[in-house]
Design an enzyme around this catalytic site. Structure first.
Site, PDB file in Angstrom:
ATOM      1  N   LYS A 212      38.229  21.129  29.272  1.00  0.00           N
ATOM      2  CA  LYS A 212      37.381  22.318  29.075  1.00  0.00           C
ATOM      3  C   LYS A 212      38.216  23.519  28.635  1.00  0.00           C
ATOM      4  CE  LYS A 212      35.780  22.272  33.360  1.00  0.00           C
ATOM      5  NZ  LYS A 212      36.352  21.077  34.007  1.00  0.00           N
TER       6      LYS A 212
ATOM      7  N   ARG B 272      51.091  21.787  39.266  1.00  0.00           N
ATOM      8  CA  ARG B 272      49.986  22.501  39.924  1.00  0.00           C
ATOM      9  C   ARG B 272      49.654  21.789  41.228  1.00  0.00           C
ATOM     10  NH1 ARG B 272      44.505  23.684  36.539  1.00  0.00           N
ATOM     11  NH2 ARG B 272      43.381  23.039  38.404  1.00  0.00           N
TER      12      ARG B 272
ATOM     13  N   ARG C 140      29.576  25.541  38.992  1.00  0.00           N
ATOM     14  CA  ARG C 140      29.975  24.258  39.570  1.00  0.00           C
ATOM     15  C   ARG C 140      29.006  23.780  40.651  1.00  0.00           C
ATOM     16  NH1 ARG C 140      35.755  24.829  38.326  1.00  0.00           N
ATOM     17  NH2 ARG C 140      36.887  22.937  38.842  1.00  0.00           N
TER      18      ARG C 140
ATOM     19  N   ARG D 287      38.786  16.823  44.479  1.00  0.00           N
ATOM     20  CA  ARG D 287      38.160  17.558  43.365  1.00  0.00           C
ATOM     21  C   ARG D 287      37.145  16.685  42.630  1.00  0.00           C
ATOM     22  NH1 ARG D 287      43.360  19.234  40.402  1.00  0.00           N
ATOM     23  NH2 ARG D 287      42.023  20.036  38.739  1.00  0.00           N
TER      24      ARG D 287
ATOM     25  N   ARG E 121      49.931  15.865  34.163  1.00  0.00           N
ATOM     26  CA  ARG E 121      49.945  17.328  34.329  1.00  0.00           C
ATOM     27  C   ARG E 121      50.692  17.708  35.608  1.00  0.00           C
ATOM     28  NH1 ARG E 121      44.378  20.700  33.931  1.00  0.00           N
ATOM     29  NH2 ARG E 121      44.254  20.454  36.177  1.00  0.00           N
TER      30      ARG E 121
HETATM   31  P1  ADP Z   1      39.835  21.986  36.962  1.00  0.00           P
HETATM   32  O1  ADP Z   1      38.743  22.131  35.963  1.00  0.00           O
HETATM   33  O2  ADP Z   1      41.070  21.379  36.392  1.00  0.00           O
HETATM   34  O3  ADP Z   1      39.398  21.359  38.255  1.00  0.00           O
HETATM   35  P2  ADP Z   1      39.808  24.840  37.520  1.00  0.00           P
HETATM   36  O4  ADP Z   1      40.928  25.596  36.978  1.00  0.00           O
HETATM   37  O5  ADP Z   1      38.472  25.012  36.873  1.00  0.00           O
HETATM   38  O6  ADP Z   1      40.310  23.356  37.486  1.00  0.00           O
HETATM   39  O7  ADP Z   1      39.609  25.139  39.085  1.00  0.00           O
HETATM   40  C1  ADP Z   1      40.651  25.053  40.021  1.00  0.00           C
HETATM   41  C2  ADP Z   1      40.110  25.296  41.437  1.00  0.00           C
HETATM   42  O8  ADP Z   1      39.577  26.618  41.539  1.00  0.00           O
HETATM   43  C3  ADP Z   1      38.965  24.393  41.870  1.00  0.00           C
HETATM   44  O9  ADP Z   1      39.403  23.151  42.379  1.00  0.00           O
HETATM   45  C4  ADP Z   1      38.290  25.259  42.950  1.00  0.00           C
HETATM   46  O10 ADP Z   1      39.022  25.258  44.153  1.00  0.00           O
HETATM   47  C5  ADP Z   1      38.402  26.641  42.357  1.00  0.00           C
HETATM   48  N1  ADP Z   1      37.246  26.980  41.498  1.00  0.00           N
HETATM   49  C6  ADP Z   1      37.273  27.223  40.163  1.00  0.00           C
HETATM   50  N2  ADP Z   1      36.047  27.496  39.689  1.00  0.00           N
HETATM   51  C7  ADP Z   1      35.206  27.403  40.746  1.00  0.00           C
HETATM   52  C8  ADP Z   1      33.797  27.543  40.911  1.00  0.00           C
HETATM   53  N3  ADP Z   1      33.004  27.845  39.885  1.00  0.00           N
HETATM   54  N4  ADP Z   1      33.277  27.383  42.155  1.00  0.00           N
HETATM   55  C9  ADP Z   1      34.043  27.099  43.208  1.00  0.00           C
HETATM   56  N5  ADP Z   1      35.377  26.936  43.136  1.00  0.00           N
HETATM   57  C10 ADP Z   1      35.960  27.084  41.913  1.00  0.00           C
END
Ligand code: ADP
Length: 207
Positions: free
Chosen positions: A13, A133, A88, A144, A127
Protein backbone atom coordinates in the site's frame (compact mmCIF):
# COMPACT_ATOMS: atom_id res chain seq x y z
CA UNK A 1 -10.54 12.46 -5.52
CA UNK A 2 -10.18 10.46 -2.31
CA UNK A 3 -9.11 6.86 -2.38
CA UNK A 4 -8.54 4.13 0.14
CA UNK A 5 -5.72 1.68 -0.52
CA UNK A 6 -6.75 -1.57 1.00
CA UNK A 7 -4.88 -4.78 1.77
CA UNK A 8 -3.13 -6.79 4.47
CA UNK A 9 0.14 -5.64 6.05
CA UNK A 10 2.99 -5.69 3.50
CA UNK A 11 0.61 -5.79 0.53
CA UNK A 12 2.43 -2.79 -0.96
CA UNK A 13 0.00 0.00 0.00
CA UNK A 14 2.73 2.46 0.99
CA UNK A 15 4.71 1.84 -2.21
CA UNK A 16 1.65 2.39 -4.41
CA UNK A 17 0.51 5.42 -2.40
CA UNK A 18 3.86 7.11 -3.06
CA UNK A 19 3.58 6.46 -6.79
CA UNK A 20 0.04 7.91 -6.91
CA UNK A 21 1.21 10.97 -4.97
CA UNK A 22 3.99 11.54 -7.47
CA UNK A 23 1.77 11.06 -10.50
CA UNK A 24 -1.39 12.83 -9.36
CA UNK A 25 -0.48 15.07 -6.44
CA UNK A 26 -2.91 13.40 -4.02
CA UNK A 27 -1.76 13.54 -0.42
CA UNK A 28 -0.81 10.26 1.25
CA UNK A 29 -2.26 9.87 4.73
CA UNK A 30 -0.66 6.84 6.37
CA UNK A 31 -1.75 6.30 9.97
CA UNK A 32 1.15 3.84 10.35
CA UNK A 33 3.66 6.56 9.36
CA UNK A 34 1.97 9.10 11.66
CA UNK A 35 2.08 6.69 14.60
CA UNK A 36 5.71 5.75 13.92
CA UNK A 37 6.59 9.45 13.82
CA UNK A 38 4.85 9.93 17.17
CA UNK A 39 6.74 6.94 18.55
CA UNK A 40 10.14 8.18 17.48
CA UNK A 41 9.45 11.72 18.67
CA UNK A 42 8.85 10.32 22.16
CA UNK A 43 5.58 12.31 22.52
CA UNK A 44 2.87 11.29 24.99
CA UNK A 45 0.94 9.73 22.12
CA UNK A 46 4.09 7.91 20.99
CA UNK A 47 4.63 6.44 24.44
CA UNK A 48 1.01 5.36 24.61
CA UNK A 49 1.05 3.48 21.30
CA UNK A 50 4.59 2.04 21.23
CA UNK A 51 3.84 -1.23 23.03
CA UNK A 52 0.59 -1.81 21.15
CA UNK A 53 2.29 -1.32 17.78
CA UNK A 54 5.35 -3.44 18.55
CA UNK A 55 3.12 -6.30 19.60
CA UNK A 56 1.19 -6.03 16.31
CA UNK A 57 -2.12 -4.90 17.78
CA UNK A 58 -4.36 -2.11 16.59
CA UNK A 59 -4.24 1.31 18.19
CA UNK A 60 -7.67 2.57 19.35
CA UNK A 61 -10.12 3.93 16.80
CA UNK A 62 -10.29 7.29 18.67
CA UNK A 63 -6.56 7.88 18.26
CA UNK A 64 -6.34 7.18 14.54
CA UNK A 65 -9.57 9.00 13.72
CA UNK A 66 -8.26 12.10 15.52
CA UNK A 67 -4.98 11.88 13.57
CA UNK A 68 -6.83 11.70 10.26
CA UNK A 69 -9.19 14.56 11.10
CA UNK A 70 -6.26 16.75 12.05
CA UNK A 71 -4.70 16.10 8.63
CA UNK A 72 -7.94 16.77 6.76
CA UNK A 73 -8.14 20.16 8.46
CA UNK A 74 -4.46 20.96 7.95
CA UNK A 75 -4.59 20.21 4.21
CA UNK A 76 -7.85 21.81 3.16
CA UNK A 77 -6.45 22.67 -0.27
CA UNK A 78 -5.21 19.19 -1.16
CA UNK A 79 -6.59 17.93 -4.48
CA UNK A 80 -7.48 14.69 -2.70
CA UNK A 81 -6.23 12.10 -0.26
CA UNK A 82 -4.92 8.55 -0.39
CA UNK A 83 -5.76 6.73 2.80
CA UNK A 84 -3.09 4.12 3.45
CA UNK A 85 -3.56 1.77 6.40
CA UNK A 86 -6.79 3.55 7.35
CA UNK A 87 -9.59 2.63 7.87
CA UNK A 88 -8.81 -0.68 9.53
CA UNK A 89 -12.10 -1.31 11.33
CA UNK A 90 -15.73 -0.78 10.39
CA UNK A 91 -15.96 1.94 13.08
CA UNK A 92 -13.04 3.76 11.42
CA UNK A 93 -14.69 3.47 8.00
CA UNK A 94 -17.93 4.91 9.34
CA UNK A 95 -16.03 7.73 11.03
CA UNK A 96 -14.17 8.45 7.79
CA UNK A 97 -17.42 8.69 5.83
CA UNK A 98 -18.74 11.13 8.43
CA UNK A 99 -15.57 13.23 8.58
CA UNK A 100 -15.40 13.51 4.81
CA UNK A 101 -19.06 14.25 4.30
CA UNK A 102 -19.01 17.01 6.92
CA UNK A 103 -16.24 18.58 4.82
CA UNK A 104 -18.11 18.15 1.53
CA UNK A 105 -16.12 15.12 0.39
CA UNK A 106 -16.47 11.35 0.12
CA UNK A 107 -14.43 8.20 -0.46
CA UNK A 108 -14.50 7.86 -4.24
CA UNK A 109 -12.82 4.47 -4.60
CA UNK A 110 -11.34 1.66 -2.58
CA UNK A 111 -8.57 -0.27 -4.29
CA UNK A 112 -7.77 -3.65 -2.86
CA UNK A 113 -4.31 -5.05 -3.44
CA UNK A 114 -4.87 -8.82 -3.57
CA UNK A 115 -1.97 -10.91 -2.30
CA UNK A 116 -1.64 -14.29 -0.63
CA UNK A 117 -0.41 -14.95 2.88
CA UNK A 118 2.64 -17.02 1.86
CA UNK A 119 4.01 -14.09 -0.14
CA UNK A 120 3.36 -11.70 2.73
CA UNK A 121 5.34 -13.88 5.10
CA UNK A 122 8.31 -13.86 2.67
CA UNK A 123 8.11 -10.09 2.16
CA UNK A 124 7.99 -9.45 5.88
CA UNK A 125 10.92 -11.76 6.60
CA UNK A 126 13.00 -9.74 4.14
CA UNK A 127 11.82 -6.39 5.47
CA UNK A 128 12.60 -7.49 9.02
CA UNK A 129 16.16 -8.34 7.96
CA UNK A 130 16.60 -5.12 5.98
CA UNK A 131 14.81 -2.52 8.13
CA UNK A 132 14.50 -4.18 11.53
CA UNK A 133 11.00 -2.82 12.15
CA UNK A 134 10.02 -4.31 15.52
CA UNK A 135 6.51 -5.30 14.47
CA UNK A 136 7.89 -7.26 11.50
CA UNK A 137 9.13 -10.03 13.80
CA UNK A 138 7.32 -13.33 13.13
CA UNK A 139 5.25 -13.24 16.36
CA UNK A 140 3.96 -9.68 15.84
CA UNK A 141 3.38 -10.30 12.18
CA UNK A 142 1.15 -13.25 12.98
CA UNK A 143 -0.91 -11.00 15.24
CA UNK A 144 -1.10 -8.27 12.56
CA UNK A 145 -2.32 -10.75 9.98
CA UNK A 146 -4.88 -12.14 12.46
CA UNK A 147 -6.13 -8.61 13.20
CA UNK A 148 -6.39 -7.91 9.50
CA UNK A 149 -8.50 -11.00 8.92
CA UNK A 150 -10.74 -10.39 11.92
CA UNK A 151 -11.12 -6.61 12.04
CA UNK A 152 -10.14 -5.20 8.66
CA UNK A 153 -11.38 -7.74 6.12
CA UNK A 154 -15.04 -7.03 7.12
CA UNK A 155 -14.56 -3.67 5.40
CA UNK A 156 -14.62 -5.44 2.05
CA UNK A 157 -18.38 -6.11 2.11
CA UNK A 158 -18.84 -2.61 3.62
CA UNK A 159 -17.26 -0.93 0.59
CA UNK A 160 -18.62 -3.49 -1.86
CA UNK A 161 -22.12 -2.55 -0.71
CA UNK A 162 -21.29 1.11 -1.46
CA UNK A 163 -20.19 0.07 -4.99
CA UNK A 164 -16.71 1.49 -4.43
CA UNK A 165 -14.50 -1.60 -4.38
CA UNK A 166 -11.99 -2.43 -7.14
CA UNK A 167 -9.45 -5.23 -6.95
CA UNK A 168 -5.99 -5.40 -8.47
CA UNK A 169 -3.42 -8.18 -8.49
CA UNK A 170 -0.90 -7.20 -5.81
CA UNK A 171 1.45 -10.06 -6.67
CA UNK A 172 2.56 -8.52 -9.95
CA UNK A 173 5.62 -6.24 -10.23
CA UNK A 174 5.46 -2.77 -8.66
CA UNK A 175 5.10 -1.24 -12.15
CA UNK A 176 2.34 -3.65 -13.17
CA UNK A 177 0.43 -3.03 -9.94
CA UNK A 178 0.70 0.73 -10.37
CA UNK A 179 -0.52 0.42 -13.98
CA UNK A 180 -3.60 -1.47 -12.74
CA UNK A 181 -4.18 1.12 -10.03
CA UNK A 182 -3.81 3.93 -12.59
CA UNK A 183 -6.43 2.26 -14.78
CA UNK A 184 -8.94 2.28 -11.92
CA UNK A 185 -8.16 5.93 -11.12
CA UNK A 186 -8.42 7.02 -14.75
CA UNK A 187 -11.84 5.45 -15.07
CA UNK A 188 -12.83 7.25 -11.91
CA UNK A 189 -11.63 10.65 -13.19
CA UNK A 190 -13.72 10.15 -16.31
CA UNK A 191 -16.78 9.41 -14.21
CA UNK A 192 -16.08 12.54 -12.18
CA UNK A 193 -14.87 11.55 -8.68
CA UNK A 194 -13.48 14.81 -7.40
CA UNK A 195 -13.31 17.03 -4.34
CA UNK A 196 -14.69 20.15 -5.95
CA UNK A 197 -18.43 20.08 -6.68
CA UNK A 198 -19.14 20.41 -10.39
CA UNK A 199 -20.48 23.61 -11.89
CA UNK A 200 -23.96 22.07 -12.25
CA UNK A 201 -23.92 20.68 -8.77
CA UNK A 202 -23.02 24.07 -7.32
CA UNK A 203 -25.71 25.74 -9.38
CA UNK A 204 -28.57 23.27 -9.04
CA UNK A 205 -27.49 20.92 -6.30
CA UNK A 206 -27.04 18.00 -8.70
CA UNK A 207 -24.38 16.89 -11.19
P1 ADP B 1 1.36 -2.38 7.80
O1 ADP B 1 0.41 -1.97 6.73
O2 ADP B 1 2.67 -2.85 7.27
O3 ADP B 1 0.76 -3.31 8.81
P2 ADP B 1 1.20 0.23 9.06
O4 ADP B 1 2.37 1.08 8.89
O5 ADP B 1 -0.04 0.59 8.30
O6 ADP B 1 1.73 -1.20 8.72
O7 ADP B 1 0.79 0.12 10.61
C1 ADP B 1 1.69 -0.22 11.62
C2 ADP B 1 0.96 -0.34 12.97
O8 ADP B 1 0.39 0.93 13.33
C3 ADP B 1 -0.22 -1.30 12.99
O9 ADP B 1 0.17 -2.64 13.22
C4 ADP B 1 -1.05 -0.73 14.15
O10 ADP B 1 -0.49 -1.05 15.41
C5 ADP B 1 -0.89 0.76 13.96
N1 ADP B 1 -1.92 1.33 13.06
C6 ADP B 1 -1.71 1.90 11.85
N2 ADP B 1 -2.87 2.31 11.30
C7 ADP B 1 -3.84 1.96 12.17
C8 ADP B 1 -5.26 2.08 12.17
N3 ADP B 1 -5.92 2.65 11.16
N4 ADP B 1 -5.95 1.62 13.25
C9 ADP B 1 -5.33 1.06 14.29
N5 ADP B 1 -3.99 0.90 14.36
C10 ADP B 1 -3.25 1.34 13.31
Amino acid sequence: MNIVLFGPPAAGKGTQAKIITKERGLLQLSTGDMLRAAKSSGSELGKKVAGIMDRGDLVSDEIVIALIEEQLDTHKDAPGFIFDGFPRTVAQAEALDKSLSSRGMAVDAVIRLCVDDAVLVDRIENRFKEEGRKDDNPESFKIRLGNYNEQTAPLLPFYEAQGKLSEVDGLASIEAVSASVAKVLNELSVSGGGNKPSFWKRLFGRS
